[in-house]
Design a protein around this motif. Structure first.
Motif, short mmCIF file in Angstrom:
data_model
loop_
_atom_site.label_atom_id
_atom_site.label_comp_id
_atom_site.label_asym_id
_atom_site.label_seq_id
_atom_site.Cartn_x
_atom_site.Cartn_y
_atom_site.Cartn_z
N LYS A 1 0.85 -1.18 0.00
CA LYS A 1 0.00 0.00 0.00
C LYS A 1 0.89 1.24 0.00
O LYS A 1 1.85 1.33 0.76
CB LYS A 1 -0.91 -0.01 1.23
N GLU B 1 1.80 5.21 0.64
CA GLU B 1 1.58 6.11 1.76
C GLU B 1 1.80 7.55 1.31
O GLU B 1 2.33 7.79 0.22
CB GLU B 1 2.57 5.78 2.89
N ASN B 2 1.43 8.51 2.16
CA ASN B 2 1.58 9.92 1.82
C ASN B 2 2.99 10.29 1.39
O ASN B 2 3.18 11.10 0.49
CB ASN B 2 1.16 10.82 2.99
N LEU C 1 -4.68 9.07 -1.92
CA LEU C 1 -4.09 8.23 -0.88
C LEU C 1 -4.99 8.16 0.35
O LEU C 1 -5.01 7.15 1.05
CB LEU C 1 -2.70 8.75 -0.50
#
Length: 157
Positions: free
Chosen positions: A7, A9-10, A48
């Motif tokens: 996944k 992320e920012n 996101l």
């Protein structure tokens, strides 16, 4: 090449923007404009927060080389695969296939039974590529603001 799919992320937003600009510039050259070719960091940061974005990293360098976005559609009652992008230097290495297979497996484990995507009808290879991966055309979407329309494609998982 060994990869890791996880996944996003920012902290990945800037790298994802670079991949979108790079990957979707091909569509621009084909006369198929796509907003992803000009996406900004704040838009990706919004994705996101509100969708599932997966990234593909090279295991040796930790560089992000591909990405895909999954967004649940209440209208279609399924997840929609979108914004699939592979860095131009990494195309042809099976990354899109691995990312799609990972996505389909992940959704299947969540008891989802189908996945959809949209694709430009006049794209020179993408509709056939998706058909080869088990997606079938189930409809079309007319886009009045773009010079093309899209197929709606679906795969049972």
């Amino acid at each position: 090449m060994t990869i890791v799919i996880e996944k996003a992320e920012n902290i990945d937003a800037e790298s994802l923007v670079e991949i979108y600009h790079d990957a979707y510039s091909e569509n621009e050259k084909l006369g198929l404009p796509a907003s992803a070719s000009k996406v900004k960091i704040d838009e990706v940061q919004d994705w996101l927060q509100n969708t599932i974005i997966l990234k593909v990293k090279e295991n040796t360098t930790n560089n992000i080389v591909a990405t895909v976005r999954l967004k649940y559609s209440k209208d279609w009652q399924c997840y929609v695969l979108s914004r699939l992008a592979v860095k131009s230097t990494h195309k042809g290495k099976g990354l899109a296939t691995k990312l799609m297979e990972y996505t389909e497996s992940m959704l299947s484990k969540k008891d989802e039974t189908k996945i959809r995507l949209t694709v430009t009808q006049t794209h020179p290879y993408l509709p056939k590529m998706y058909e080869g991966k088990g997606y079938r055309i189930v409809g079309e979407r007319i886009l009045n603001n773009l010079p093309y329309d899209e197929y709606i494609m679906e795969k049972l998982i």
